[in-house]
Design an enzyme around this catalytic site. Structure first.
Site, PDB file in Angstrom:
ATOM      1  N   LYS A   1       0.826  -1.181  -0.090  1.00  0.00           N
ATOM      2  CA  LYS A   1      -0.136   0.104   0.021  1.00  0.00           C
ATOM      3  C   LYS A   1       0.995   1.189  -0.031  1.00  0.00           C
ATOM      4  O   LYS A   1       0.265   2.428  -0.462  1.00  0.00           O
ATOM      5  CB  LYS A   1      -0.989  -0.070   1.197  1.00  0.00           C
TER       6      LYS A   1
ATOM      7  N   HIS B   1       1.368  -3.874  14.738  1.00  0.00           N
ATOM      8  CA  HIS B   1       2.012  -2.790  13.961  1.00  0.00           C
ATOM      9  C   HIS B   1       2.187  -1.679  15.084  1.00  0.00           C
ATOM     10  O   HIS B   1       1.030  -1.480  15.666  1.00  0.00           O
ATOM     11  CB  HIS B   1       0.995  -2.317  12.802  1.00  0.00           C
TER      12      HIS B   1
ATOM     13  N   GLU C   1       6.543  -6.301   7.976  1.00  0.00           N
ATOM     14  CA  GLU C   1       5.985  -5.711   6.712  1.00  0.00           C
ATOM     15  C   GLU C   1       6.468  -4.020   6.558  1.00  0.00           C
ATOM     16  O   GLU C   1       5.655  -3.415   6.610  1.00  0.00           O
ATOM     17  CB  GLU C   1       4.521  -5.711   7.060  1.00  0.00           C
TER      18      GLU C   1
HETATM   19  C1  LIG Z   1       0.474   0.064   6.508  1.00  0.00           C
HETATM   20  C2  LIG Z   1       0.798  -1.171   6.964  1.00  0.00           C
HETATM   21  C3  LIG Z   1       2.125  -1.592   6.965  1.00  0.00           C
HETATM   22  C4  LIG Z   1       3.221  -0.702   6.411  1.00  0.00           C
HETATM   23  O1  LIG Z   1       3.529   0.199   7.462  1.00  0.00           O
HETATM   24  P1  LIG Z   1       4.761   1.352   7.357  1.00  0.00           P
HETATM   25  O2  LIG Z   1       4.788   2.156   8.397  1.00  0.00           O
HETATM   26  O3  LIG Z   1       4.597   2.058   5.948  1.00  0.00           O
HETATM   27  O4  LIG Z   1       6.082   0.478   7.445  1.00  0.00           O
HETATM   28  C5  LIG Z   1       2.440  -2.679   7.363  1.00  0.00           C
HETATM   29  N1  LIG Z   1       1.660  -3.637   7.772  1.00  0.00           N
HETATM   30  C6  LIG Z   1       0.292  -3.276   8.016  1.00  0.00           C
HETATM   31  C7  LIG Z   1      -0.806  -4.071   8.507  1.00  0.00           C
HETATM   32  C8  LIG Z   1      -0.117  -1.897   7.360  1.00  0.00           C
HETATM   33  O5  LIG Z   1      -1.406  -1.583   7.523  1.00  0.00           O
END
Ligand SMILES: *Cc1c(COP(=O)(O)O)cnc(C)c1O
Length: 398
Positions: free
Chosen positions: A47, A184, A261
Site C-alpha cells: 500500500k 503494528h 511488513e
Molecule cells: C500500512 C501497513 C504496513 C506498512 O507500514 P509502514 O509504517 O509503512 O512500514 C504494514 N502492515 C500493515 C498491516 C499495514 O497496515
C-alpha cells in the site's frame, strides 16, 4: 540521490508533474533492512506504493509482500509470472501475507485457492474465514501501543493482549490453523520503545498459549513502522534494529519465524517529485507559487499520512519564506505555507521534493480534472557486475 541535472533532463523529456523512482535506492534500502535485521524476512507493504515496477525490483532483491486487498494481491501475483508454475505455488506461502484483519467475503472466497496467510483479530472474522477460506493460515493481530507514531493504527485493529489466547483457541475450535501473531506499532515510529513493548506483549501471548495447551505458534510478524530519516530527529535504523534483534533473541526461540511488513522504509527515499511553477502572486507581502502538483496528487501524504514535504529550487537566488499551493481550486490544496525559496523564480521553472516515495503517488486522485503525476523509473536494472578476472581472461583467449 539522483543528480539534479538528471532530474531536469527527465522533466524536460517526460513533462511535469513527474514522480521519479530510483531503483538503485530501492535495492539499497532493502539490503539495509536485511543487513540490520538478518533474522527477519521483509514483506513489503504494497500500500505504500503499489507500482508494479517497484514490486518487481523488490521481489528480485528477495522481498516478500504484504497485501490488503485482492487488487494488491494480483499486482504481486502478476509480477512473479516469469517464475515456473511449481515455484509459484511454493511462493504463495512464503511470499505473501494478506494482512488486512478485516476481509470481505468476496476476497476470502478468491483467496482460499491460494491457501494464504491472513491476519484476524475478532470472532466474526473467524466465522467468515471458517466459511469462505478454510485453507488459510492465520496470524492474530495484537493491539500494541502506538505512542508517538506519525500515523496511529491501534484504534482500528488489534485484539487486546488479554483476549489473544481466547481468540487463538476459538480459531482452533473452528478448525483453523493459527500460526502466530502480528502487530503494528504505528507508521513512522520514532519511539523505539513501541517495538520493545510490542515484542514483550507478543512473547507473553506465546507463553500463555503454550500454558493453555496450544503449541502451534511458530510465526511472529513485527509489522511495519520502521522510520525514515525525514529530519534529523529520527535516530538511525541500526539503533532500532539493534534493540529489536536483542529482544527477538531474548524472547523467541530460534525456530520461530520472524517477518516484518516494512512499507515506508523501503520506498520513501526512492522517489523524488518534480513540479513546475504555473502561477505566481504576492499576497500580503508574501510570494506565493502555484505548482502543477498538490495535496490531491503526489503530495496527498500531507493529508493522509501527516507527512511534511519540502520543496527545493534547482538554482540559487535571494530567498524568503514563500507559500506553495497546488493546482486545484480547493483552499485545502496547500503544500506549504513556509518554504524558504528564491523569490525570483519564474513561471515554467521547476521545484523538487525528496523522500516522497511512500503514501504519496499511491493516494493520488484525479480531483478537479488534474491527473496524477507521470512516473519515471531510473536505474531499473541492477548495476552490471564487472566480469570476473577469469572470465575476462577466457574472453581474451577466445
Ligand atoms: C500500512 C501497513 C504496513 C506498512 O507500514 P509502514 O509504517 O509503512 O512500514 C504494514 N502492515 C500493515 C498491516 C499495514 O497496515
Amino acid at each position: 540521490m539522483i543528480p539534479l541535472s538528471r532530474l531536469q533532463g527527465l522533466a524536460k523529456e517526460r513533462g511535469t508533474p513527474l514522480f521519479v523512482v530510483d531503483h538503485d535506492e530501492l535495492r539499497r534500502s532493502y539490503a539495509e533492512f536485511k543487513k540490520r535485521l538478518p533474522r527477519v524476512q521483509a514483506y513489503y507493504a504494497v500500500k505504500a506504493n503499489p507500482d508494479p515496477a517497484i514490486v518487481k525490483t523488490l521481489y528480485e532483491a528477495g522481498a516478500s509482500f504484504d497485501v490488503a486487498s485482492m487488487p494488491e494481491f494480483m499486482i504481486v501475483h502478476e509480477n512473479i509470472q516469469h517464475l515456473p508454475p511449481k515455484e509459484r505455488q511454493d511462493w504463495i506461502w512464503d511470499k505473501i501475507i494478506y494482512a488486512n484483519p478485516i476481509k470481505a467475503v468476496e476476497a476470502l472466497t478468491q483467496l482460499d485457492y491460494y491457501k494464504p496467510l491472513v491476519t484476524y483479530d475478532n470472532l466474526e472474522e473467524i466465522r467468515k474465514i471458517q466459511k469462505y477460506a478454510p485453507h488459510a493460515g492465520l496470524a492474530l493481530r495484537l493491539k500494541v501501543p502506538n505512542t508517538g507514531a506519525m500515523v496511529e493504527l491501534s484504534s482500528k485493529f488489534g485484539a487486546a493482549p488479554g483476549d489473544a489466547v481466547d481468540l487463538i483457541l476459538a480459531a482452533e475450535e473452528a478448525g483453523l490453523a493459527v500460526e502466530g501473531l502480528s502487530f503494528h506499532v504505528g507508521s513512522q515510529t520514532s519511539n523505539f520503545e513501541n517495538y520493545v513493548q510490542a515484542l514483550n506483549l507478543a512473547a507473553g501471548v506465546f507463553k500463555e498459549a503454550k500454558e493453555r495447551g496450544y503449541s502451534k505458534m511458530n510465526l511472529l510478524d513485527i509489522g511495519g513502522g520502521f522510520p525514515v530519516p525525514y529530519d534529523e530527529s529520527v535516530k538511525p535504523f541500526h539503533v532500532l534494529a539493534g534493540r529489536i534483534n536483542a529482544e527477538l533473541d531474548r524472547l523467541f526461540a530460534k525456530d520461530v519465524q520472524i517477518l516484518a511488513e516494512p512499507g515506508r522504509f523501503l520506498v520513501a527515499t526512492a522517489a523524488t517529485s518534480v513540479v513546475k511553477i504555473i502561477g505566481k502572486a504576492v499576497r500580503e507581502g508574501k510570494t506565493c507559487y502555484y505548482v502543477n502538483d498538490g495535496v490531491y496528487h503526489t503530495y496527498s501524504g500531507i493529508i493522509f499520512d501527516h507527512c511534511k514535504y519540502h520543496l527545493k529550487p534547482f538554482r540559487k537566488g535571494p530567498t524568503q519564506i514563500c507559500s506553495v499551493f497546488g493546482p486545484t481550486c480547493d483552499a485545502l490544496d496547500v503544500i506549504s505555507m513556509a518554504e524558504d525559496l528564491p523569490t525570483d523564480l519564474e513561471l515554467g521553472e521547476l521545484l523538487y521534493s525528496e523522500q516522497i516515495g511512500a503514501y504519496s503517488h499511491a493516494s493520488s486522485t484525479t480531483f478537479n480534472g488534474f491527473p496524477p503525476a507521470k512516473v519515471a523509473h531510473v536505474n531499473q536494472r541492477p548495476p552490471e557486475r564487472a566480469p570476473s578476472r577469469r572470465r575476462r581472461e577466457a574472453e581474451l583467449v577466445g
